[in-house]
Design an enzyme around this catalytic site. Structure first.
Site, PDB file in Angstrom:
ATOM      1  N   HIS A 126       0.830  -1.198   0.000  1.00  0.00           N
ATOM      2  CA  HIS A 126       0.000   0.000   0.000  1.00  0.00           C
ATOM      3  C   HIS A 126       0.867   1.250   0.000  1.00  0.00           C
ATOM      4  CE1 HIS A 126       1.138  -0.442   4.202  1.00  0.00           C
ATOM      5  NE2 HIS A 126       0.811   0.832   4.387  1.00  0.00           N
ATOM      6  N   ASP A 128       0.536   5.142   1.805  1.00  0.00           N
ATOM      7  CA  ASP A 128      -0.178   5.651   2.967  1.00  0.00           C
ATOM      8  C   ASP A 128      -1.404   6.455   2.539  1.00  0.00           C
ATOM      9  OD1 ASP A 128       1.480   4.511   4.872  1.00  0.00           O
ATOM     10  OD2 ASP A 128       2.870   6.207   4.858  1.00  0.00           O
ATOM     11  N   HIS A 277       4.605   0.190  -0.110  1.00  0.00           N
ATOM     12  CA  HIS A 277       5.460  -0.516   0.837  1.00  0.00           C
ATOM     13  C   HIS A 277       4.686  -1.623   1.529  1.00  0.00           C
ATOM     14  CE1 HIS A 277       3.666   2.798   3.179  1.00  0.00           C
ATOM     15  NE2 HIS A 277       3.744   1.992   4.224  1.00  0.00           N
ATOM     16  N   ARG A 294       5.882   8.039  13.005  1.00  0.00           N
ATOM     17  CA  ARG A 294       5.877   8.567  11.641  1.00  0.00           C
ATOM     18  C   ARG A 294       5.263   9.965  11.586  1.00  0.00           C
ATOM     19  NH1 ARG A 294       1.210   5.608   7.878  1.00  0.00           N
ATOM     20  NH2 ARG A 294      -0.599   6.357   9.051  1.00  0.00           N
TER      21      ARG A 294
END
Length: 321
Positions: A126, A128, A277, A294
């Site tokens: 996917h 983000d 990723h 993150r």
């Protein structure tokens, strides 16, 4: 910066060392907690655009430093909803340990939660927030605590994947649109499923170009992923499924990927517009903590090879998180 042949080269005092043939480079010679010179910021940006994901090791960043570093490259996204592990005083920072809470909220152990999200080999891949009309431009992820083994992350270069298609296939897909919808990669539990009810009450979906043009490099990007992609517009479901499976297999061919072994104080900075990723699936059963933080940077609305932008379908609005 590097030459196209991938040899390391110093730029603004930093060194960029490619680690795979199509994607990934490790950057040394910089302390991300410093007040970075504009030339260093420019060199890091150039490396991200060229190699799609770059890695730093031994970085002593706290939440303040993490957000300050991210701000040099764009506007950090403030999420309205985060889990209990995320730092209260830093709304730009999301702690990935929050995901350990998600299955429990819907009556599942974390291992079952993972299996239902990744019930095929391609589903876990996917970008983000790909169901939004304006997915993040980039993500900067730092490791606080990692397991002694396992827990690697893998990225794939979607520009290289597009370039690797035959000319006839590229011509065919350049003008197609595809629906990206939150949760379509999830395999429901038999009977009542609280998470399915949650998804139905919180729909997020957009119609994106199947091939987007990168706003900075001009590269054409094979804009597919395993978790959000639902249906190619104007194709039958059978046609769509066959083509999407073929394109997803192309996107994650090993030669277009790089795998990163995390260490405490490692940082990965990736272009969310040009990569997908795969989060690790080999560490949940080990019992070792894995705490990552993150910060995502605000992105724009994708534009296709035909010049047409993405369109919101439901639950998404430009700049509204």
């Amino acid at each position: 910066m590097t030459t196209d042949k991938g040899t390391a080269k110093r730029d603004a005092g930093i060194e960029v060392n490619p680690v795979a043939g199509h994607i990934g480079a490790e950057i040394t010679g910089v302390d991300l907690a410093d007040d970075l010179d504009d030339s260093v910021v420019a060199a890091i940006r150039a490396a991200v655009l060229r190699w799609k994901v770059v890695f730093f090791r031994g970085q002593k960043l706290d939440h303040t430093g993490h957000v300050a570093f991210a701000r040099r490259f764009g506007e950090p996204i403030v999420l309205r909803k985060r889990g209990g592990a995320s730092p209260v005083d830093f709304p730009e920072v999301e702690t990935t340990a929050d995901r350990l809470e998600l299955g429990g909220k819907f009556g599942m152990e974390h291992e079952e939660w993972l299996q239902r999200r990744r019930h095929t080999l391609l589903r876990g891949w996917h970008c983000d927030h790909g169901a939004r009309v304006d997915p993040p431009a980039a993500t900067i992820l730092r490791a606080e605590t990692v397991p002694p083994y396992g827990g690697d992350t893998t990225w794939s270069n979607l520009a290289a994947a597009y370039a690797g298609l035959s000319g006839a296939v590229r011509e065919f897909i350049d003008g197609l649109r595809v629906e990206h919808r939150l949760g379509v990669g999830y395999q429901p539990r038999p009977g009542d499923d609280a998470y399915v009810r949650h998804l139905l009450d919180h729909q997020v979906a957009s119609l994106h170009p199947l091939v987007r043009v990168h706003p900075e490099t001009g590269e054409r990007i094979l804009f597919v992923n395993g978790y959000y992609v639902e249906q190619i517009a104007d194709l039958s479901r059978a046609e769509s499924r066959a083509i999407l499976d073929m394109l997803l297999e192309q996107a994650v061919r090993p030669e277009y990927t790089v795998r990163f072994r995390w260490e405490p104080d490692s940082v990965a900075f990736w272009d969310n517009r040009a990569t997908i990723h795969l989060a690790p699936g080999d560490n949940a059963h080990l019992g070792f903590p894995r705490i990552m933080h993150r910060v995502m940077l605000a992105g724009d609305v994708p534009v296709g090879a035909d010049g047409k932008p993405s369109e919101p379908i439901t639950g998404t609005e430009v700049g509204r998180w």
